[in-house]
Motif scaffolding. Structure first.
Motif, PDB file in Angstrom:
ATOM      1  N   HIS A  60       0.852  -1.175   0.000  1.00  0.00           N
ATOM      2  CA  HIS A  60       0.000   0.000   0.000  1.00  0.00           C
ATOM      3  C   HIS A  60       0.892   1.229   0.000  1.00  0.00           C
ATOM      4  O   HIS A  60       1.656   1.441   0.931  1.00  0.00           O
ATOM      5  N   ASP A  61       0.799   2.015  -1.055  1.00  0.00           N
ATOM      6  CA  ASP A  61       1.514   3.281  -1.124  1.00  0.00           C
ATOM      7  C   ASP A  61       0.600   4.312  -0.460  1.00  0.00           C
ATOM      8  O   ASP A  61      -0.334   4.822  -1.075  1.00  0.00           O
ATOM      9  N   LYS A  62       0.867   4.584   0.807  1.00  0.00           N
ATOM     10  CA  LYS A  62      -0.024   5.435   1.597  1.00  0.00           C
ATOM     11  C   LYS A  62      -0.019   6.882   1.117  1.00  0.00           C
ATOM     12  O   LYS A  62      -1.037   7.561   1.199  1.00  0.00           O
ATOM     13  N   GLN A  63       1.120   7.348   0.611  1.00  0.00           N
ATOM     14  CA  GLN A  63       1.180   8.733   0.139  1.00  0.00           C
ATOM     15  C   GLN A  63       0.254   8.965  -1.041  1.00  0.00           C
ATOM     16  O   GLN A  63      -0.372  10.005  -1.155  1.00  0.00           O
ATOM     17  N   ARG A  64       0.167   8.008  -1.947  1.00  0.00           N
ATOM     18  CA  ARG A  64      -0.688   8.151  -3.131  1.00  0.00           C
ATOM     19  C   ARG A  64      -2.014   7.424  -2.962  1.00  0.00           C
ATOM     20  O   ARG A  64      -2.850   7.463  -3.845  1.00  0.00           O
ATOM     21  N   ASP A  65      -2.196   6.728  -1.838  1.00  0.00           N
ATOM     22  CA  ASP A  65      -3.380   5.924  -1.554  1.00  0.00           C
ATOM     23  C   ASP A  65      -3.697   4.972  -2.704  1.00  0.00           C
ATOM     24  O   ASP A  65      -4.795   4.942  -3.242  1.00  0.00           O
ATOM     25  N   LYS A  66      -2.678   4.181  -3.076  1.00  0.00           N
ATOM     26  CA  LYS A  66      -2.830   3.170  -4.117  1.00  0.00           C
ATOM     27  C   LYS A  66      -2.366   1.829  -3.562  1.00  0.00           C
ATOM     28  O   LYS A  66      -1.401   1.766  -2.801  1.00  0.00           O
ATOM     29  N   TYR A  67      -3.050   0.771  -3.980  1.00  0.00           N
ATOM     30  CA  TYR A  67      -2.625  -0.579  -3.647  1.00  0.00           C
ATOM     31  C   TYR A  67      -1.924  -1.147  -4.868  1.00  0.00           C
ATOM     32  O   TYR A  67      -2.398  -0.992  -5.988  1.00  0.00           O
ATOM     33  N   ILE A  68      -0.806  -1.796  -4.649  1.00  0.00           N
ATOM     34  CA  ILE A  68       0.020  -2.273  -5.751  1.00  0.00           C
ATOM     35  C   ILE A  68       0.162  -3.781  -5.662  1.00  0.00           C
ATOM     36  O   ILE A  68       0.539  -4.327  -4.620  1.00  0.00           O
ATOM     37  N   SER A  69      -0.171  -4.445  -6.755  1.00  0.00           N
ATOM     38  CA  SER A  69       0.026  -5.884  -6.895  1.00  0.00           C
ATOM     39  C   SER A  69       1.311  -6.060  -7.705  1.00  0.00           C
ATOM     40  O   SER A  69       1.500  -5.413  -8.722  1.00  0.00           O
ATOM     41  N   PHE A  70       2.203  -6.932  -7.228  1.00  0.00           N
ATOM     42  CA  PHE A  70       3.461  -7.111  -7.935  1.00  0.00           C
ATOM     43  C   PHE A  70       3.907  -8.564  -7.884  1.00  0.00           C
ATOM     44  O   PHE A  70       3.362  -9.373  -7.137  1.00  0.00           O
ATOM     45  N   ILE A  71       4.911  -8.872  -8.702  1.00  0.00           N
ATOM     46  CA  ILE A  71       5.526 -10.198  -8.730  1.00  0.00           C
ATOM     47  C   ILE A  71       7.035 -10.002  -8.639  1.00  0.00           C
ATOM     48  O   ILE A  71       7.574  -9.054  -9.207  1.00  0.00           O
ATOM     49  N   THR A  72       7.697 -10.903  -7.933  1.00  0.00           N
ATOM     50  CA  THR A  72       9.157 -10.847  -7.839  1.00  0.00           C
ATOM     51  C   THR A  72       9.784 -11.947  -8.680  1.00  0.00           C
ATOM     52  O   THR A  72       9.180 -12.986  -8.921  1.00  0.00           O
ATOM     53  N   ASN A  73      11.030 -11.709  -9.082  1.00  0.00           N
ATOM     54  CA  ASN A  73      11.769 -12.705  -9.852  1.00  0.00           C
ATOM     55  C   ASN A  73      12.618 -13.577  -8.919  1.00  0.00           C
ATOM     56  O   ASN A  73      12.500 -13.469  -7.688  1.00  0.00           O
ATOM     57  N   ALA A  74      13.477 -14.426  -9.488  1.00  0.00           N
ATOM     58  CA  ALA A  74      14.302 -15.346  -8.690  1.00  0.00           C
ATOM     59  C   ALA A  74      15.287 -14.614  -7.795  1.00  0.00           C
ATOM     60  O   ALA A  74      15.761 -15.171  -6.801  1.00  0.00           O
ATOM     61  N   LYS A  75      15.617 -13.357  -8.116  1.00  0.00           N
ATOM     62  CA  LYS A  75      16.546 -12.568  -7.297  1.00  0.00           C
ATOM     63  C   LYS A  75      15.805 -11.750  -6.236  1.00  0.00           C
ATOM     64  O   LYS A  75      16.397 -10.893  -5.606  1.00  0.00           O
ATOM     65  N   ALA A  76      14.526 -12.004  -6.061  1.00  0.00           N
ATOM     66  CA  ALA A  76      13.675 -11.280  -5.104  1.00  0.00           C
ATOM     67  C   ALA A  76      13.588  -9.789  -5.447  1.00  0.00           C
ATOM     68  O   ALA A  76      13.504  -8.944  -4.574  1.00  0.00           O
ATOM     69  N   GLU A  77      13.572  -9.487  -6.742  1.00  0.00           N
ATOM     70  CA  GLU A  77      13.397  -8.118  -7.211  1.00  0.00           C
ATOM     71  C   GLU A  77      12.003  -8.004  -7.833  1.00  0.00           C
ATOM     72  O   GLU A  77      11.528  -8.948  -8.460  1.00  0.00           O
ATOM     73  N   ILE A  78      11.385  -6.856  -7.657  1.00  0.00           N
ATOM     74  CA  ILE A  78      10.076  -6.640  -8.260  1.00  0.00           C
ATOM     75  C   ILE A  78      10.254  -6.543  -9.775  1.00  0.00           C
ATOM     76  O   ILE A  78      11.099  -5.797 -10.261  1.00  0.00           O
ATOM     77  N   ILE A  79       9.472  -7.316 -10.503  1.00  0.00           N
ATOM     78  CA  ILE A  79       9.465  -7.227 -11.959  1.00  0.00           C
ATOM     79  C   ILE A  79       8.543  -6.060 -12.289  1.00  0.00           C
ATOM     80  O   ILE A  79       7.325  -6.163 -12.146  1.00  0.00           O
ATOM     81  N   GLU A  80       9.132  -4.953 -12.696  1.00  0.00           N
ATOM     82  CA  GLU A  80       8.384  -3.705 -12.835  1.00  0.00           C
ATOM     83  C   GLU A  80       7.138  -3.835 -13.698  1.00  0.00           C
ATOM     84  O   GLU A  80       6.085  -3.348 -13.350  1.00  0.00           O
ATOM     85  N   TYR A  81       7.233  -4.492 -14.845  1.00  0.00           N
ATOM     86  CA  TYR A  81       6.050  -4.547 -15.697  1.00  0.00           C
ATOM     87  C   TYR A  81       4.973  -5.453 -15.119  1.00  0.00           C
ATOM     88  O   TYR A  81       3.847  -5.442 -15.575  1.00  0.00           O
ATOM     89  N   ARG A  82       5.296  -6.192 -14.078  1.00  0.00           N
ATOM     90  CA  ARG A  82       4.313  -7.039 -13.400  1.00  0.00           C
ATOM     91  C   ARG A  82       3.605  -6.301 -12.274  1.00  0.00           C
ATOM     92  O   ARG A  82       2.807  -6.882 -11.555  1.00  0.00           O
TER      93      ARG A  82
END
Length: 185
Positions: free
Chosen positions: A121-143
């Motif tokens: 939850h990005d509280k400053q913008r009041d948006k909820y974000i769904s994401f996926i991480t890769n094998a390196k535990a990094e957020i895959i931006e386009y996901r």
């Protein structure tokens, strides 16, 4: 996010049919469409309902915003076509499903883990974000998909909020990862 990345997400996550400009493969009902309107230099997204009527039309200055809205709408409409979640997803209901199905997720402010679906939850913008991480535990931006704005559902006569849709995306994506049906490219 590019159109190709959005198409991959829609296909892999089994979201609803989507038309993209300049092709119009649908003449019928129940699909999302996005096109560039050269008359006003805007990207238009809309949902085509029964008998070809247009509902939920949006207009954007750039393609990325239109694609993001297309994915949000896709999750909204997919939810109404599913049978396995019969209630609005609260945090408690989502936790129960996650526990029962033994889904690997990143829950709000937890540390990133490899090959996981997550929600924050990005509280400053009041948006909820769904994401996926890769094998390196990094957020895959386009996901990453941002969900914003409350929505009124005439079908259920209730307000559906952004957190509800982000929780649904979290569960959908975690199920796809568990079944090895999702790409991490």
């Amino acid at each position: 996010m590019t159109r190709e990345q959005a198409e991959l997400i829609i296909e892999e996550e089994k979201l609803i049919d989507t038309d993209w400009y300049p092709s119009y493969k649908h003449a019928g009902e129940y699909h999302l469409t996005m096109w560039f309107d050269s008359d006003n230099n805007k990207y238009e997204t809309f949902y085509v309902e029964d008998q070809g009527s247009i509902r939920l039309s949006y207009s954007f200055d750039n393609e990325k915003e239109a694609i993001d809205k297309m994915l949000q709408e896709n999750y909204w409409h997919k939810y109404h076509n599913i049978k396995d979640i019969k209630e609005y997803l609260t945090k408690e209901a989502a936790l129960r499903i996650i526990k029962e199905e033994k889904l690997e997720v990143i829950w709000y402010d937890e540390a990133l883990k490899p090959l996981c679906a997550g929600i924050k939850h990005d509280k400053q913008r009041d948006k909820y974000i769904s994401f996926i991480t890769n094998a390196k535990a990094e957020i895959i931006e386009y996901r990453s998909i941002e969900f914003d704005g409350d929505r009124y559902s005439e079908t259920f006569e209730r307000i559906i909020n952004d957190e509800f849709l982000a929780l649904y995306a979290l569960i959908n994506r975690a199920r796809m990862i568990k079944q090895n049906r999702i790409s991490f490219v």
